[in-house]
Design a protein around this motif. Structure first.
Motif, PDB file in Angstrom:
ATOM      1  N   GLU A   1      -1.368  -5.256  -7.883  1.00  0.00           N
ATOM      2  CA  GLU A   1      -2.052  -3.768  -7.781  1.00  0.00           C
ATOM      3  C   GLU A   1      -2.799  -3.732  -9.115  1.00  0.00           C
ATOM      4  O   GLU A   1      -2.138  -3.926 -10.341  1.00  0.00           O
TER       5      GLU A   1
ATOM      6  N   LYS B   1      -2.294   6.823  -8.343  1.00  0.00           N
ATOM      7  CA  LYS B   1      -1.007   7.152  -7.790  1.00  0.00           C
ATOM      8  C   LYS B   1      -0.217   8.050  -8.620  1.00  0.00           C
ATOM      9  O   LYS B   1       0.361   9.028  -8.075  1.00  0.00           O
ATOM     10  N   ASP B   2      -0.325   7.878  -9.749  1.00  0.00           N
ATOM     11  CA  ASP B   2       0.783   9.025 -10.673  1.00  0.00           C
ATOM     12  C   ASP B   2      -0.207  10.252 -10.630  1.00  0.00           C
ATOM     13  O   ASP B   2       0.707  11.178 -10.604  1.00  0.00           O
TER      14      ASP B   2
ATOM     15  N   LYS C   1       4.900   1.820   1.643  1.00  0.00           N
ATOM     16  CA  LYS C   1       4.683   2.128   0.297  1.00  0.00           C
ATOM     17  C   LYS C   1       3.307   1.957  -0.267  1.00  0.00           C
ATOM     18  O   LYS C   1       3.243   2.393  -1.624  1.00  0.00           O
ATOM     19  N   GLU C   2       2.567   1.386   0.547  1.00  0.00           N
ATOM     20  CA  GLU C   2       1.115   1.116   0.015  1.00  0.00           C
ATOM     21  C   GLU C   2       0.274   1.496   1.073  1.00  0.00           C
ATOM     22  O   GLU C   2      -0.105   0.648   1.670  1.00  0.00           O
TER      23      GLU C   2
ATOM     24  N   ILE D   1      -1.793  11.773  -8.186  1.00  0.00           N
ATOM     25  CA  ILE D   1      -1.691  12.286  -6.923  1.00  0.00           C
ATOM     26  C   ILE D   1      -0.109  12.753  -6.887  1.00  0.00           C
ATOM     27  O   ILE D   1       0.156  13.642  -6.165  1.00  0.00           O
ATOM     28  N   ALA D   2       0.871  12.029  -7.341  1.00  0.00           N
ATOM     29  CA  ALA D   2       2.164  12.497  -7.161  1.00  0.00           C
ATOM     30  C   ALA D   2       2.444  13.702  -8.171  1.00  0.00           C
ATOM     31  O   ALA D   2       3.299  14.650  -7.814  1.00  0.00           O
TER      32      ALA D   2
ATOM     33  N   CYS E   1      -5.223   1.492  -9.997  1.00  0.00           N
ATOM     34  CA  CYS E   1      -4.503   2.097  -8.749  1.00  0.00           C
ATOM     35  C   CYS E   1      -3.143   2.905  -9.366  1.00  0.00           C
ATOM     36  O   CYS E   1      -2.766   3.837  -8.647  1.00  0.00           O
ATOM     37  N   LYS E   2      -2.441   2.394 -10.236  1.00  0.00           N
ATOM     38  CA  LYS E   2      -1.227   3.102 -10.380  1.00  0.00           C
ATOM     39  C   LYS E   2      -1.579   4.378 -11.163  1.00  0.00           C
ATOM     40  O   LYS E   2      -0.753   5.308 -10.995  1.00  0.00           O
TER      41      LYS E   2
END
Length: 511
Positions: free
Chosen positions: A374, A382-383, A353-354, A385-386, A378-379
């Protein structure tokens, strides 16, 4: 006579042994629709588009033949070697059978031997003219082990309409003392019979008949031809003509129930005639298996199935090279089929998951998450990319090859052309991503350019007005180098003008 026949048979055997020289090409480009007749063009277009397995037979040339050689009559008088000449015209029905018609002149003579002279049989001269119709079977056009033949071995059977004039001379008579045979001679005073003849004609009427005898004949023979080029071949042929139902006076003598017959051995020169841009060589010079073996050797037309290699875990690496053959479905793997571990934390990517855990945050838990907190950035990454959308696939044109449209005379679409365009319209509607390039040919003169424009315009107008296809999908192209009577259609993703001004409107043809 027997020795001559033996020599001929031996010569044919020696010539037949030379068969083996061969071409490796098909003899014509199977994509070239200009060699297909308009009647057979729909079948060939279906073949080109893999809708029908058999190509249409191409138009093929005629063969004009000339021959000279030795002739003889087998009858009741010993025959001398005579002379014959022939001219013929031959056309292929398919790769094996062809038909030939020809005119032949045969000049023969015979001199009675001692026995024949003793019983009163005269010397003779015979002039025979034949109009023949033969069916010829080529024995070696097809082969599984070579391409086009360099030799053509054949047999023939046919009909001949014969006209013969016979002169005879009594034994011991003057050299110039030949008389026309009218059904009897000085030594054979029998009642004239015209059995086996059609009629007599020409000259005086004596003994109920005239100088020339017309009768039926059956031709049987064979020969061999050697190809010198795609235009010319030479050959040797022997043919017998048997009288039908039987006639025994070709030498002016009737003895027993034997019927006379003629033998003719000829050396031939044959020339292929016809437009090579529209017709292939005579079909007996083309191996009908060429296309099949060409496709097996180097497929250019057949639709090949996709090769599928065993891959038990469906990870994209075949079992032969998969070092981890039981990875879960969808798990990313390397080139050896092993589950990827991008950050090297010991947790495979499909569980991690990481994915990019820094080494300073090792060790990680079972979900691959390290011990470092984290960062906020980085969050956000990730958002992002999602929420990224996958790139859209580029448009493609899969309409395939489209048929050519043939014109005769002006720019009017024939019924066959309209039927072909009706089929084309269905394919255009089924491929909305494709534009259609309409290409006309004829760059040699102003009138040719204008006629090319008119024909392209006629095709586009028909598809727009009769088939309801948007005019914006067509690209108007005319006056190109090529066959001026052809308009080609090509699918494309390109754009271009769907109409252009007439180049020479004062020369505009009438539809």
């Amino acid at each position: 006579m027997a020795s001559k026949k033996n020599i001929l048979t031996l010569a044919l055997i020696v010539l037949i042994q030379s068969i083996g020289m061969a071409q490796t090409d098909w003899g014509w480009d199977w994509k070239d629709t200009s060699k297909i007749s308009v009647k057979k063009l729909p079948q060939h277009n279906e073949f080109l588009n893999n809708q029908y397995p058999y190509p249409a037979a191409p138009r093929n040339q005629w063969e004009l033949g000339f021959g000279v050689g030795a002739s003889s009559i087998t009858g009741d008088i010993k025959s001398k070697t005579g002379f014959g000449a022939t001219v013929s015209l031959r056309k292929a029905l398919n790769h094996t059978f062809s038909i030939r018609t020809g005119l032949t002149g045969l000049w023969n003579s015979g001199t009675a031997n001692a026995f024949q002279a003793a019983v009163g049989r005269p010397d003779y001269k015979n002039r025979t003219y034949q109009l023949g119709f033969d069916v010829i079977a080529s024995l070696n056009a097809a082969s599984h082990y070579r391409g086009n033949p360099k030799t053509n071995v054949y047999v023939l059977m046919g009909y001949a309409l014969n006209a013969s004039n016979v002169l005879y001379r009594r034994p011991g008579g003057a050299q110039s003392g030949y008389s026309t045979f009218y059904g009897f001679n000085q030594n054979e005073n029998f009642t004239n019979s015209q059995a086996g003849t059609i009629t007599t004609f020409g000259g005086a009427t004596i003994n109920g008949r005239q100088a020339y005898t017309l009768y039926h004949g059956l031709n049987l023979g064979g020969g061999i031809a050697f190809k010198l080029s795609n235009k010319v071949n030479i050959g040797l042929e022997h043919k017998y003509t048997f009288t039908v139902p039987g006639y025994d006076f070709l030498d002016g003598v009737r003895a027993g129930n034997n019927n006379d017959y003629i033998g003719f051995t000829s050396a031939r020169v044959n020339v292929n005639i016809g437009n090579t841009s529209k017709k292939v060589q005579p079909l007996w010079w083309l191996n009908p298996n060429n296309f099949v073996y060409s496709e097996l050797n180097s497929p250019a037309h057949m639709k090949m199935p996709k090769v599928v290699l065993p891959d038990a875990d469906k990870d994209g690496v075949t079992d032969q090279f998969d070092l981890e053959p039981n990875t879960p479905a969808g798990a990313p793997v390397d080139t050896h089929g092993r589950a990827k571990d991008t950050d090297g934390d010991g947790v495979p990517d499909y569980k991690d998951k990481e994915l990019l855990t820094a080494q300073k945050c090792f060790p990680v838990n079972n979900d691959g998450i390290g011990t470092c907190p984290e960062p906020a950035c980085c969050k956000e990454i990730k958002d992002m990319i999602a929420n990224m959308k996958p790139a859209e696939a580029a448009p493609q044109c899969n309409i395939g090859s489209l048929p050519s449209i043939q014109f005769k005379g002006k720019a009017t679409l024939s019924k066959d052309a309209q039927n072909i365009l009706n089929g084309v319209a269905a394919r255009i509607n089924a491929n909305p991503t494709c534009n259609i390039k309409v290409i006309g040919y004829g760059a040699s003169s102003k009138s040719a350019q204008q006629l090319s424009w008119d024909r392209v315009n006629a095709v586009i107008k028909y598809l727009v007005e009769k088939q309801g296809i948007s005019e914006s999908r067509f690209i108007f192209t005319y006056g190109q180098d090529g066959d001026a009577n052809t308009v080609d259609l090509q699918g494309t993703l390109d754009a271009g003008p769907n109409t252009v001004p007439a180049p020479h409107p004062n020369l505009k043809s009438r539809n």
